[in-house]
Design an enzyme around this catalytic site. Structure first.
Site, PDB file in Angstrom:
ATOM      1  N   LYS A  90      -2.251 -12.767  -5.437  1.00 55.03           N
ATOM      2  CA  LYS A  90      -2.212 -12.696  -4.003  1.00 55.03           C
ATOM      3  C   LYS A  90      -2.921 -11.449  -3.756  1.00 55.03           C
ATOM      4  O   LYS A  90      -2.176 -10.139  -3.605  1.00 55.03           O
ATOM      5  CB  LYS A  90      -0.684 -12.566  -3.747  1.00 55.03           C
ATOM      6  CG  LYS A  90      -0.254 -12.995  -2.065  1.00 55.03           C
ATOM      7  CD  LYS A  90       0.865 -12.258  -1.558  1.00 55.03           C
ATOM      8  CE  LYS A  90       0.778 -10.897  -0.958  1.00 55.03           C
ATOM      9  NZ  LYS A  90      -0.201 -11.125   0.282  1.00 55.03           N
TER      10      LYS A  90
ATOM     11  N   GLU B  23       2.313  -0.002  -9.477  1.00 58.67           N
ATOM     12  CA  GLU B  23       1.686   0.889  -9.407  1.00 58.67           C
ATOM     13  C   GLU B  23       1.643   1.329  -7.602  1.00 58.67           C
ATOM     14  O   GLU B  23       1.225   0.593  -6.966  1.00 58.67           O
ATOM     15  CB  GLU B  23       0.293   0.883  -9.441  1.00 58.67           C
ATOM     16  CG  GLU B  23      -0.164   0.034 -11.085  1.00 58.67           C
ATOM     17  CD  GLU B  23      -0.174   1.522 -11.807  1.00 58.67           C
ATOM     18  OE1 GLU B  23       0.030   2.734 -11.436  1.00 58.67           O
ATOM     19  OE2 GLU B  23      -0.482   1.338 -13.076  1.00 58.67           O
TER      20      GLU B  23
ATOM     21  N   CYS C  55      -4.360   5.847  -3.222  1.00 57.40           N
ATOM     22  CA  CYS C  55      -2.922   6.171  -3.677  1.00 57.40           C
ATOM     23  C   CYS C  55      -3.016   7.559  -4.267  1.00 57.40           C
ATOM     24  O   CYS C  55      -1.945   8.491  -4.218  1.00 57.40           O
ATOM     25  CB  CYS C  55      -2.611   5.227  -4.669  1.00 57.40           C
ATOM     26  SG  CYS C  55      -3.841   4.817  -6.042  1.00 57.40           S
TER      27      CYS C  55
ATOM     28  N   GLU D 175       3.769   9.722   2.367  1.00 58.42           N
ATOM     29  CA  GLU D 175       2.472   9.418   1.997  1.00 58.42           C
ATOM     30  C   GLU D 175       1.824   9.258   3.479  1.00 58.42           C
ATOM     31  O   GLU D 175       2.117   8.321   4.244  1.00 58.42           O
ATOM     32  CB  GLU D 175       2.315   8.195   1.285  1.00 58.42           C
ATOM     33  CG  GLU D 175       0.966   7.916   0.738  1.00 58.42           C
ATOM     34  CD  GLU D 175       1.015   6.569  -0.285  1.00 58.42           C
ATOM     35  OE1 GLU D 175       1.527   5.725   0.320  1.00 58.42           O
ATOM     36  OE2 GLU D 175      -0.028   6.425  -0.864  1.00 58.42           O
TER      37      GLU D 175
HETATM   38  P1  NAD Z   1       1.994  -3.095   0.715  1.00 60.32           P
HETATM   39  O1  NAD Z   1       3.289  -2.623  -0.153  1.00 60.32           O
HETATM   40  O2  NAD Z   1       2.205  -3.154   2.294  1.00 60.32           O
HETATM   41  O3  NAD Z   1       1.488  -4.448   0.276  1.00 60.32           O
HETATM   42  C1  NAD Z   1       1.059  -4.617  -1.087  1.00 60.32           C
HETATM   43  C2  NAD Z   1       0.687  -6.133  -1.194  1.00 60.32           C
HETATM   44  O4  NAD Z   1       2.207  -6.511  -1.064  1.00 60.32           O
HETATM   45  C3  NAD Z   1      -0.031  -6.715  -0.431  1.00 60.32           C
HETATM   46  O5  NAD Z   1      -0.742  -7.873  -0.881  1.00 60.32           O
HETATM   47  C4  NAD Z   1       1.163  -7.489   0.799  1.00 60.32           C
HETATM   48  O6  NAD Z   1       0.463  -8.570   1.515  1.00 60.32           O
HETATM   49  C5  NAD Z   1       2.356  -7.703  -0.189  1.00 60.32           C
HETATM   50  N1  NAD Z   1       3.477  -7.657   0.484  1.00 60.32           N
HETATM   51  C6  NAD Z   1       3.984  -6.950   1.457  1.00 60.32           C
HETATM   52  N2  NAD Z   1       5.256  -7.089   1.774  1.00 60.32           N
HETATM   53  C7  NAD Z   1       5.562  -8.153   1.021  1.00 60.32           C
HETATM   54  C8  NAD Z   1       6.742  -8.599   0.575  1.00 60.32           C
HETATM   55  N3  NAD Z   1       8.034  -8.698   1.476  1.00 60.32           N
HETATM   56  N4  NAD Z   1       6.781  -9.743  -0.414  1.00 60.32           N
HETATM   57  C9  NAD Z   1       5.938  -9.698  -1.106  1.00 60.32           C
HETATM   58  N5  NAD Z   1       4.628  -9.115  -0.968  1.00 60.32           N
HETATM   59  C10 NAD Z   1       4.439  -8.421  -0.118  1.00 60.32           C
HETATM   60  O7  NAD Z   1       0.843  -1.822   0.537  1.00 60.32           O
HETATM   61  P2  NAD Z   1      -0.335  -1.796   1.304  1.00 60.32           P
HETATM   62  O8  NAD Z   1      -0.391  -1.274   2.616  1.00 60.32           O
HETATM   63  O9  NAD Z   1      -1.490  -3.018   1.195  1.00 60.32           O
HETATM   64  O10 NAD Z   1      -1.143  -0.594   0.355  1.00 60.32           O
HETATM   65  C11 NAD Z   1      -0.910   0.697   0.546  1.00 60.32           C
HETATM   66  C12 NAD Z   1      -0.168   1.314  -0.621  1.00 60.32           C
HETATM   67  O11 NAD Z   1      -0.364   0.909  -1.667  1.00 60.32           O
HETATM   68  C13 NAD Z   1      -0.154   2.982  -0.453  1.00 60.32           C
HETATM   69  O12 NAD Z   1       1.576   3.046  -0.487  1.00 60.32           O
HETATM   70  C14 NAD Z   1      -0.771   2.954  -1.604  1.00 60.32           C
HETATM   71  O13 NAD Z   1      -0.309   4.564  -2.309  1.00 60.32           O
HETATM   72  C15 NAD Z   1      -0.243   2.130  -2.643  1.00 60.32           C
HETATM   73  N6  NAD Z   1      -1.389   1.995  -3.543  1.00 60.32           N
HETATM   74  C16 NAD Z   1      -0.961   2.383  -4.980  1.00 60.32           C
HETATM   75  C17 NAD Z   1      -1.882   2.399  -6.100  1.00 60.32           C
HETATM   76  C18 NAD Z   1      -1.563   2.796  -7.448  1.00 60.32           C
HETATM   77  O14 NAD Z   1      -2.381   2.635  -8.177  1.00 60.32           O
HETATM   78  N7  NAD Z   1      -0.413   3.378  -7.506  1.00 60.32           N
HETATM   79  C19 NAD Z   1      -3.195   2.044  -5.700  1.00 60.32           C
HETATM   80  C20 NAD Z   1      -3.559   1.466  -4.327  1.00 60.32           C
HETATM   81  C21 NAD Z   1      -2.522   1.503  -3.563  1.00 60.32           C
END
Ligand code: NAD
Length: 528
Positions: A170, A245, A279, A377
């Site tokens: 997804k 992650e 991140c 963050e």
């Molecule tokens: P997010 O948590 O909002 O979304 C991540 C994914 O989860 C997306 O595909 C989203 O559609 C899905 N999602 C959201 N709500 C959901 C739910 N209730 N049920 C199931 N799936 C759901 O994150 P984002 O805004 O897309 O990305 C930014 C975040 O990701 C930041 O906090 C960043 O630090 C983190 N990140 C971490 C790493 C790492 O390697 N540690 C890498 C990249 C990004």
């Protein structure tokens, strides 16, 4: 958001965050369709598993070649849908994926081959041997964010497929078209059979829980800590293991003896690449007081030279933010910092004359740990800089966070660099560089504390995708009709075991055991 849901929740319209123009439309799947995708993946698993490593690697190498043929299209789409300049799309997204496929289609044989376990107890070793065999898990779900919409999901997908699992993927709603490009590369380009790789374009809130429950056997989630915790709760109900992650608030520690030219270049790149939406961006800088003024001056000078805009002619350093929510968070953090006494030395606003979600790269000073920009963050183009007086203080400040993804130390003194690195609470600490190790596929990517669970990349990341089954063999003589530890229990058996335990712990007890064995029939019977 850089997407709109239309047609009564049935269609997703992707939007270019630089121009706010629509880029394309995709039908949205509902919870039932997601469940069907998981079933398809489950049905395809035995066939894919039985192809063996070499058979599966061929498909991935074909997909890599297709990607190489379409490299400009892919970079162009990543830049248009996500906002980053094409050179970042090429280096941090496409190159990583081609390198990962090339390296791990060879390396996986070594990592996943059966591993004998040396047995140290001579009494056991005489008749037994053990081996670990690495079995694929089944269906793996990969859920990914929009900030590296190509390399992050592909890292999980490639390892999962290579190890013999089938995948349901997804993508983030803001980067659905890049998700579909991944589908094209793997299925059309690589020829991966139906059911082995399945994409679901669905909104996080509407897609149900099928991706986090059996028959899914592992969840590879990359995203915010808040959403990661929600998914972890669903997975915990069924004991589905996860790789998480999550978010970061990465510190940069600049020591008094640092190369200031290098460190200021590194700070500006580490904080502003991908418009700070990384991140592992540099989100907090701690600088030795003696060099603080000069370091700040150099950072401001370099930040002011950065070129902001949409990448049309390869002459842009910073693109737009990927969506409006993220832009709002940055503005909120700057407002909060200013209210609490911080000073903006450059940036601190949306640039004039640009339509999309742009924000000027911003250097902040007079900051402290009561401010959101030093605690939460930001995930945007902010570089808050704070002075420290002692090494202990720098370490304490750097570790004062719920997160622990990466950190960096800047010094010319190798020993000092290593000393501080060992004290910092982070999954990766780089000395005189920052964050770039995500691009090295053989080193682990992992978070401490609330930055995550498990690993991606590296041999350990590949091992997340298999179950290390233990097989134990028996090589006893056929006349041995029972084992030392079986029924019947007796006084002789107890004595025999006791002497064995003592002989095993202390060599000087061995002759007594051997003598007893040679002279006492009851004792021998108790053992064999
Ligand atoms: P997010 O948590 O909002 O979304 C991540 C994914 O989860 C997306 O595909 C989203 O559609 C899905 N999602 C959201 N709500 C959901 C739910 N209730 N049920 C199931 N799936 C759901 O994150 P984002 O805004 O897309 O990305 C930014 C975040 O990701 C930041 O906090 C960043 O630090 C983190 N990140 C971490 C790493 C790492 O390697 N540690 C890498 C990249 C990004």
């Amino acid at each position: 958001m850089a997407h709109k849901i239309t047609n009564n929740g049935k269609t997703l319209v992707s939007i270019n965050p630089a121009t706010l123009e629509p880029l394309g439309e995709v039908p949205l799947m509902d919870a039932e369709a997601v469940r069907r995708a998981v079933k398809n993946a489950e049905a395809a698993f035995p066939m894919w598993k039985n192809l063996g490593l070499d058979g599966r690697a061929k498909f991935l190498l074909k997909a890599r070649d297709y990607l190489l043929e379409h490299i400009d299209d892919v970079c162009d789409l990543i830049s248009k849908e996500n906002g980053k300049p094409r050179i970042e799309a090429l280096v941090a997204e496409v190159f990583l994926v081609t390198d990962l496929i090339t390296y791990y289609t060879k390396r996986a044989k070594e990592v996943l081959k059966d591993k004998p376990i040396p047995l140290h107890n001579p009494l056991i070793r005489a008749t037994k041997s053990s081996v670990l065999v690495y079995e694929p898990l089944g269906v793996v779900s990969v859920v990914s964010p929009w900030n590296y919409p190509f390399s992050i999901p592909m890292s999980g997908i490639i390892f999962a497929l290579l190890a013999g699992n089938t995948v349901v993927f997804k993508p983030a709603s803001d980067t659905a078209l890049i998700g579909l490009k991944i589908d094209e590369i793997l299925r059309k380009g690589g020829g991966i059979p139906d059911g082995v790789f399945n994409i679901v374009i669905a909104s996080g809130r509407e897609m149900g829980t099928a991706l986090f429950e059996p028959p899914v056997r592992k969840i590879v989630f990359t995203g915010s800590t808040a959403v990661g915790k929600k998914i972890q709760e669903i997975a915990a109900k069924h004991l589905v293991p996860t790789v998480m992650e999550l978010g970061g608030k990465d510190p940069m520690v600049v020591c008094e003896d640092a190369d200031l030219e290098l460190a200021s270049n590194g700070a500006v790149w580490g904080a502003f690449m991908n418009c700070g939406q990384v991140c592992s961006s540099i989100e907090r800088v701690y600088v030795a007081r003696k060099i603080y003024d000069r370091f700040v001056e150099m950072c401001v000078e370099k930040t002011k030279k950065l070129r902001i805009g949409q990448d049309v002619n390869f002459d842009v350093d910073i693109g737009p933010m990927a969506n409006e929510e993220q832009l709002n968070t940055v503005e909120e953090h700057v407002k909060d910092a200013l209210q609490k006494g911080a000073t903006v030395l450059c940036g601190g606003k949306r640039p004039e004359g640009l339509k999309g979600y742009f924000y000027e790269p911003t250097v902040l000073v007079n900051v402290d740990h009561t401010m959101l920009c030093m605690k939460e963050e930001t995930f945007g183009p902010l570089l808050p800089i704070m002075a420290f007086d002692t090494e202990e203080e720098a370490i304490r400040l750097a570790n004062d966070s719920i997160y622990g993804l990466t950190a960096s130390v800047w010094t010319k003194d190798k020993e000092k660099g290593e000393r501080i690195a060992r004290e910092l609470q982070a999954g990766t600490v780089t000395i005189n560089d920052h964050a770039y190790t995500y691009g090295i596929c053989e080193t682990p990517w992992q978070g401490m504390k609330e930055s995550g669970i498990g690993r991606s990349h590296s041999d350990e990341g590949l091992l997340e995708m298999v179950f290390p089954k233990h097989i134990n063999y028996d090589h006893s003589f056929p006349f041995m009709k029972r084992r030392l530890w079986w029924f019947p229990y007796s006084r002789d058996a107890y004595q025999a075991q006791k002497m064995s335990v003592r002989a095993f712990m202390k060599v000087r007890e061995v002759p007594a055991l051997l003598f007893k064995l040679a002279t006492d029939k009851g004792f021998r019977r108790a053992l064999f």
